[in-house]
Design an enzyme around this catalytic site. Structure first.
Site, PDB file in Angstrom:
ATOM      1  N   LYS A 236       0.842  -1.197   0.000  1.00 21.77           N
ATOM      2  CA  LYS A 236       0.000   0.000   0.000  1.00 21.77           C
ATOM      3  C   LYS A 236       0.879   1.248   0.000  1.00 21.77           C
ATOM      4  O   LYS A 236       1.892   1.301   0.704  1.00 21.77           O
ATOM      5  CB  LYS A 236      -0.907  -0.032   1.236  1.00 21.77           C
ATOM      6  CG  LYS A 236      -2.046   0.966   1.259  1.00 21.77           C
ATOM      7  CD  LYS A 236      -2.930   0.697   2.481  1.00 21.77           C
ATOM      8  CE  LYS A 236      -4.101   1.659   2.579  1.00 21.77           C
ATOM      9  NZ  LYS A 236      -4.960   1.355   3.757  1.00 21.77           N
TER      10      LYS A 236
ATOM     11  N   SER B  26      -9.863   1.116   2.963  1.00 21.83           N
ATOM     12  CA  SER B  26      -9.056   1.952   2.090  1.00 21.83           C
ATOM     13  C   SER B  26      -7.999   1.192   1.296  1.00 21.83           C
ATOM     14  O   SER B  26      -7.394   1.736   0.369  1.00 21.83           O
ATOM     15  CB  SER B  26      -8.361   3.026   2.929  1.00 21.83           C
ATOM     16  OG  SER B  26      -7.461   2.443   3.859  1.00 21.83           O
TER      17      SER B  26
ATOM     18  N   SER C  52      -9.905  -1.440   7.065  1.00 23.02           N
ATOM     19  CA  SER C  52      -9.398  -1.118   5.726  1.00 23.02           C
ATOM     20  C   SER C  52      -8.682  -2.250   5.013  1.00 23.02           C
ATOM     21  O   SER C  52      -8.371  -2.131   3.832  1.00 23.02           O
ATOM     22  CB  SER C  52      -8.459   0.096   5.802  1.00 23.02           C
ATOM     23  OG  SER C  52      -9.188   1.260   6.083  1.00 23.02           O
TER      24      SER C  52
END
EC number: 6.3.5.7
Length: 450
Positions: A47, A122, A146
């Site tokens: 990420k 996310s 997330s």
């Protein structure tokens, strides 16, 4: 609305063609420092709110769109020294704020199983890259769900370890008392292999569990487990297919010889407002460091004062959702609203104590209260429904931005309590397992049986 330039994505032509879901912000080829480690032969995508000394680290924000980190996060060095090759940085909701991967400066991510649907957020890019078979596993961050929510929507496994198990050093913070590095994979085996590599004390992270605490955590496996089903998770909003998959998973574990019993964790009902009170307050504090003077995007506009330049940079550099949460957080921390913050911290403490009291194994950091409803693990859905379509999500969000916040209702309790949780795909729907603080191996043990 900020102008978004798709050409900013730092992708080679080959990867740009392969990445049909906009799951990557940049592609890299960083060979491991040890090619014979336990993760030898694997590739991963991380990420883009996790620092890497190669390429950019943007947090999917305009304000960091040209930022190059001078160092690696601890987890990057651990993965490299254990044999895994880094091949890209994944898209996300800006600074980890969102549940659909809609709030990215680099445009939204689509779901590999149905590009009309949201991938969750996310860590939507991390989940999509695994679902799209672009890597062996991916690394995300989980603040309020997330990793688990996108894993549920993309039909893969998503694991949030116990808070403090994995180092956060080098992770761009959203809410530092909640942020947890998570792992996404196609099966429990790869998640367990990665977790064993990352589950290390790091003296650079003051929230990382020290060795003396880790040694107190039980390591014995149990053949027969008692699984709790909190009635607070039996929401009227649960879709029929989610209920059906939940019932199927419960019946399956019964057939495996495990026991199922109803339990109650009353504070769960207060978890969502408590979470958004605390998370936005921490975000307002953490994001105050970004002025675009020392590093990051700068408008370079001619203004009358440094303060005016900083205000201009932040207004243009942050997206609308990030600005909203900064405002909410600053309001929470104001003298007029300080009581809300204090009450949220009290609710969090109550939730931690109630979760702790319900498990058979003791909490290594708390003194457990007695309960007659002792269980080994808890099972509940990860989300109230399958992935909504983009049209459904955008329509609901435009009517009221709070609609997107409700998507976290089933995942934030584990985040507030700091306990391990994994989303397991069951007939295409995510079912969540939660365990006592530190009982990560037990959570993974049952996840592998479902």
């Amino acid at each position: 609305m900020r102008k978004t330039l798709t050409s900013i994505r730092f992708l080679s032509d080959g990867i740009r063609v392969k990445d049909k879901w906009n799951s990557l912000i940049s592609d890299l080829v960083v060979e491991p420092t040890n090619s014979t480690g336990p993760l030898s032969g694997t590739t991963y995508i991380v990420k883009d709110n996790i620092a890497t000394s190669h390429g950019y680290t943007t947090a999917a924000s305009k304000i960091l769109s040209n930022y190059e980190s001078p160092f690696n996060a601890t987890i990057i060095d651990l993965l490299s020294s254990n044999g895994s090759k880094l091949i890209g940085k994944s898209n996300l909701d800006e600074f980890g704020m969102g549940s659909a991967n809609y709030n990215s400066y680099f445009n939204k991510v689509t779901n590999p199983y149905d590009n009309t649907k949201v991938p969750g957020g996310s860590s939507g890019g991390s989940a999509a890259s695994v679902a799209g078979k672009m890597c062996s596993f991916s690394i995300g961050t989980d603040t309020g769900g997330s990793v688990r929510l996108p894993a549920s929507y993309c039909n893969v496994f998503g694991f949030k370890p116990t808070y403090g198990r994995i180092s956060r050093w080098g992770v761009i913070p959203y809410a530092q008392t909640l942020d947890t590095v998570g792992i996404i994979g196609e099966n429990v085996n790869i998640i367990k292999r990665v977790y064993d590599v990352l589950n290390k004390y790091d003296d650079k992270d003051p929230t990382c569990l020290p060795e003396e605490v880790r040694q107190k955590i039980p390591t014995t496996k149990k053949e027969t487990l008692t699984i709790g089903v909190p009635h607070e998770f039996v929401l009227k909003e649960l879709s029929a297919d989610v209920r059906e998959s939940w019932e199927y998973a419960l019946s399956k574990i019964c057939k495996l010889g495990h026991l199922v019993k109803p339990i109650s964790i009353k504070t769960i009902k207060k978890a969502l407002p408590s979470y958004y009170t605390l998370a936005t307050a921490e975000a307002a504090s953490n994001l105050s460091r970004y002025d675009s003077i020392r590093y990051g995007y700068n408008t370079n506009e001619s203004v009358n004062s440094p303060i005016e330049l900083i205000a201009t940079n932040r207004s243009d550099g942050f997206g609308s959702e990030v600005q909203r949460r900064i405002l909410l957080g600053n309001y929470t921390l104001s003298s007029d609203s300080g009581d809300h913050y204090l009450r949220a911290t009290q609710i969090r403490e109550e939730l931690c104590a109630e979760f702790s009291s319900i498990f058979n194994n003791s909490h290594v950091l708390l003194q457990d209260e007695q309960s007659s409803d002792k269980v080994d693990l808890i099972m509940a859905p990860t989300s109230t429904s399958t992935a909504p379509t983009w049209d459904e999500f955008v329509s609901a969000n435009e009517k009221n931005f709070l609609n997107s916040y409700v998507n976290d209702v089933l995942t934030v309790p584990a985040s507030l309590a700091g306990i391990p949780a994994i989303s397991v795909p069951v007939n295409g729907i995510g079912i969540q397992l939660m365990g006592q603080f530190g009982d990560d191996d037990l959570v993974l043990q049952l996840a592998d049986q479902i």
